[in-house]
Design a protein around this motif. Structure first.
Motif, PDB file in Angstrom:
ATOM      1  N   ALA A 100      10.369 -33.697 -12.392  1.00 21.01           N
ATOM      2  CA  ALA A 100      11.585 -33.644 -11.560  1.00 21.01           C
ATOM      3  C   ALA A 100      11.452 -34.527 -10.321  1.00 21.01           C
ATOM      4  O   ALA A 100      11.943 -34.196  -9.240  1.00 21.01           O
ATOM      5  CB  ALA A 100      11.892 -32.201 -11.167  1.00 21.01           C
ATOM      6  N   VAL A 101      10.816 -35.687 -10.493  1.00 15.77           N
ATOM      7  CA  VAL A 101      10.548 -36.543  -9.324  1.00 15.77           C
ATOM      8  C   VAL A 101      11.828 -37.126  -8.725  1.00 15.77           C
ATOM      9  O   VAL A 101      11.860 -37.468  -7.534  1.00 15.77           O
ATOM     10  CB  VAL A 101       9.577 -37.688  -9.688  1.00 15.77           C
ATOM     11  N   ALA A 102      12.889 -37.221  -9.521  1.00 14.26           N
ATOM     12  CA  ALA A 102      14.147 -37.766  -8.997  1.00 14.26           C
ATOM     13  C   ALA A 102      14.729 -36.898  -7.890  1.00 14.26           C
ATOM     14  O   ALA A 102      15.534 -37.369  -7.085  1.00 14.26           O
ATOM     15  CB  ALA A 102      15.156 -37.915 -10.129  1.00 14.26           C
ATOM     16  N   LEU A 103      14.318 -35.625  -7.845  1.00 10.16           N
ATOM     17  CA  LEU A 103      14.866 -34.692  -6.860  1.00 10.16           C
ATOM     18  C   LEU A 103      14.193 -34.819  -5.498  1.00 10.16           C
ATOM     19  O   LEU A 103      14.644 -34.216  -4.525  1.00 10.16           O
ATOM     20  CB  LEU A 103      14.737 -33.256  -7.383  1.00 10.16           C
ATOM     21  N   HIS A 104      13.115 -35.583  -5.411  1.00  8.98           N
ATOM     22  CA  HIS A 104      12.475 -35.811  -4.110  1.00  8.98           C
ATOM     23  C   HIS A 104      13.427 -36.583  -3.193  1.00  8.98           C
ATOM     24  O   HIS A 104      14.154 -37.468  -3.647  1.00  8.98           O
ATOM     25  CB  HIS A 104      11.188 -36.629  -4.280  1.00  8.98           C
ATOM     26  N   PRO A 105      13.417 -36.285  -1.902  1.00  6.45           N
ATOM     27  CA  PRO A 105      14.212 -37.096  -0.970  1.00  6.45           C
ATOM     28  C   PRO A 105      13.722 -38.536  -0.982  1.00  6.45           C
ATOM     29  O   PRO A 105      12.514 -38.780  -1.007  1.00  6.45           O
ATOM     30  CB  PRO A 105      13.941 -36.427   0.388  1.00  6.45           C
ATOM     31  N   PRO A 106      14.626 -39.505  -0.992  1.00  5.40           N
ATOM     32  CA  PRO A 106      14.205 -40.914  -0.997  1.00  5.40           C
ATOM     33  C   PRO A 106      13.509 -41.296   0.297  1.00  5.40           C
ATOM     34  O   PRO A 106      13.697 -40.654   1.331  1.00  5.40           O
ATOM     35  CB  PRO A 106      15.520 -41.681  -1.177  1.00  5.40           C
ATOM     36  N   LYS A 127      18.954 -38.233 -14.632  1.00  3.37           N
ATOM     37  CA  LYS A 127      18.814 -37.018 -15.432  1.00  3.37           C
ATOM     38  C   LYS A 127      17.446 -36.953 -16.111  1.00  3.37           C
ATOM     39  O   LYS A 127      16.822 -35.900 -16.169  1.00  3.37           O
ATOM     40  CB  LYS A 127      19.926 -36.949 -16.473  1.00  3.37           C
ATOM     41  N   LYS A 128      17.007 -38.093 -16.620  1.00  9.87           N
ATOM     42  CA  LYS A 128      15.702 -38.145 -17.286  1.00  9.87           C
ATOM     43  C   LYS A 128      14.599 -37.694 -16.341  1.00  9.87           C
ATOM     44  O   LYS A 128      13.762 -36.857 -16.698  1.00  9.87           O
ATOM     45  CB  LYS A 128      15.446 -39.574 -17.771  1.00  9.87           C
ATOM     46  N   TYR A 129      14.588 -38.226 -15.142  1.00  6.94           N
ATOM     47  CA  TYR A 129      13.504 -37.929 -14.199  1.00  6.94           C
ATOM     48  C   TYR A 129      13.796 -36.716 -13.310  1.00  6.94           C
ATOM     49  O   TYR A 129      13.008 -36.409 -12.421  1.00  6.94           O
ATOM     50  CB  TYR A 129      13.185 -39.169 -13.372  1.00  6.94           C
ATOM     51  N   SER A 130      14.893 -36.036 -13.572  1.00  6.97           N
ATOM     52  CA  SER A 130      15.138 -34.738 -12.937  1.00  6.97           C
ATOM     53  C   SER A 130      14.597 -33.602 -13.798  1.00  6.97           C
ATOM     54  O   SER A 130      14.571 -32.448 -13.365  1.00  6.97           O
ATOM     55  CB  SER A 130      16.641 -34.525 -12.711  1.00  6.97           C
TER      56      SER A 130
END
Length: 307
Positions: free
Chosen positions: A280-286, A271-274
């Motif tokens: 919003a880097v957490a939303l990048h595909p891994p 949530k923090k990195y979204s």
């Protein structure tokens, strides 16, 4: 410890380009350091590399009877949430986990006691790292007043005694600062590196890695996620001391953590990195391509490969 940041509660690493050494093609990140200590930076990081190998936490779940990896992750999730909500420095977070893992390596703890250990570790790290008063933080409220003030103070004293008051340690953060400069990162890469590094803090399996290797792996996995080319440069290999092959296993673990973060019940880091604050880097595909390949094609050949 080299103070390379401002006291703002957010990551503030310099992203200016570094000078280049024309003799060997390796960028000189020392030029970015404070002039008064620039001549000693290499020696300081050499000391960090030596110090990180001393007193590393053991695989303590082997003898902890009443706690497990899941309970540790639940406490970790809550601590990261509290750390973020109070705008504490990143140094504080990494020292908190160092304190927890060192203490659990030496003392048996019950499941009921583990949250008390965690919040006291955060309190101790705050006292050590933060420049502002922490009197505005009601740690009792964070624990829903499950423990008395006397219990809090007693556990704080016990932790410090067990650690022999040794808090001046090279956590993963000091290496992240150095390696991000070597990567000549932009803000997106910086946020991605810290996202992956904090996901790593959540997982007990990461304690077996030296802080420098975990930090370098976070940079490598982040560059892979953001499709940076080349994935690993001469400067990064020189500054981190690690080749791509040496980072592959740890980087793959970080990618696995990223892959499962959205569906996890523990959401503090995701949530923090979204949020837009962290790009919003957490939303990048891994970077699942790191998981598909058995070998990582190295940008730089090792001495053994050169023959």
């Amino acid at each position: 410890m080299i103070d390379s940041r401002k006291k703002t509660g957010a990551h503030t690493l310099a992203s200016a380009p570094t000078a280049q050494n024309k003799d060997d093609g390796v960028h000189n990140i020392v030029a970015l350091e404070v002039p008064a200590v620039a001549d000693f930076v290499d020696n300081i990081y050499d000391f960090y590399r030596h110090a990180e190998k001393c007193g590393r936490p053991c695989k303590y779940m082997d003898f902890q009877a009443d706690i497990n990896e899941e309970k540790r992750s639940m406490v970790a999730d809550r601590l990261i949430e509290v750390h973020h909500s109070f705008g504490l420095m990143p140094e504080t977070l990494y020292l908190t986990f160092h304190i927890i893992d060192q203490y659990l390596s030496k003392e048996k703890v019950s499941g009921m006691e583990l949250p008390l250990v965690g919040i006291n570790a955060l309190l101790i790290a705050s006292k050590y790292e933060e420049s502002r008063s922490q009197t505005n933080i009601d740690y009792g409220d964070i624990l829903c007043h499950a423990y008395t003030k006397e219990q809090m103070l007693a556990k704080e004293r016990e932790i410090m005694k067990t650690l022999k008051w040794k808090l001046s340690v090279p956590t993963q953060y000091v290496f992240l600062v150095c390696f991000l400069k070597a990567a000549m990162c932009d803000k997106e890469l910086e946020h991605m590196v810290f996202f992956l590094a904090e996901l790593g803090l959540m997982h007990y399996s990461m304690i077996t890695y030296w802080p420098s290797l975990a930090a370098a792996s976070a940079v490598y996995a982040a560059r892979s996620t953001l499709k940076k080319t080349p994935l690993w440069t001469e400067t990064l290999m020189h500054q981190t001391g690690y080749s791509e092959q040496q980072l592959r296993k740890c980087a793959q673990q970080l990618v696995i953590f990223h892959s499962s973060a959205a569906e996890s019940t523990l959401q503090a880091v995701y949530k923090k990195y979204s949020s837009t604050k962290f790009g919003a880097v957490a939303l990048h595909p891994p970077a699942t391509e790191l998981l598909r390949s058995k070998e990582v094609t190295s940008f730089i050949m090792t001495d053994e490969e050169r023959g």
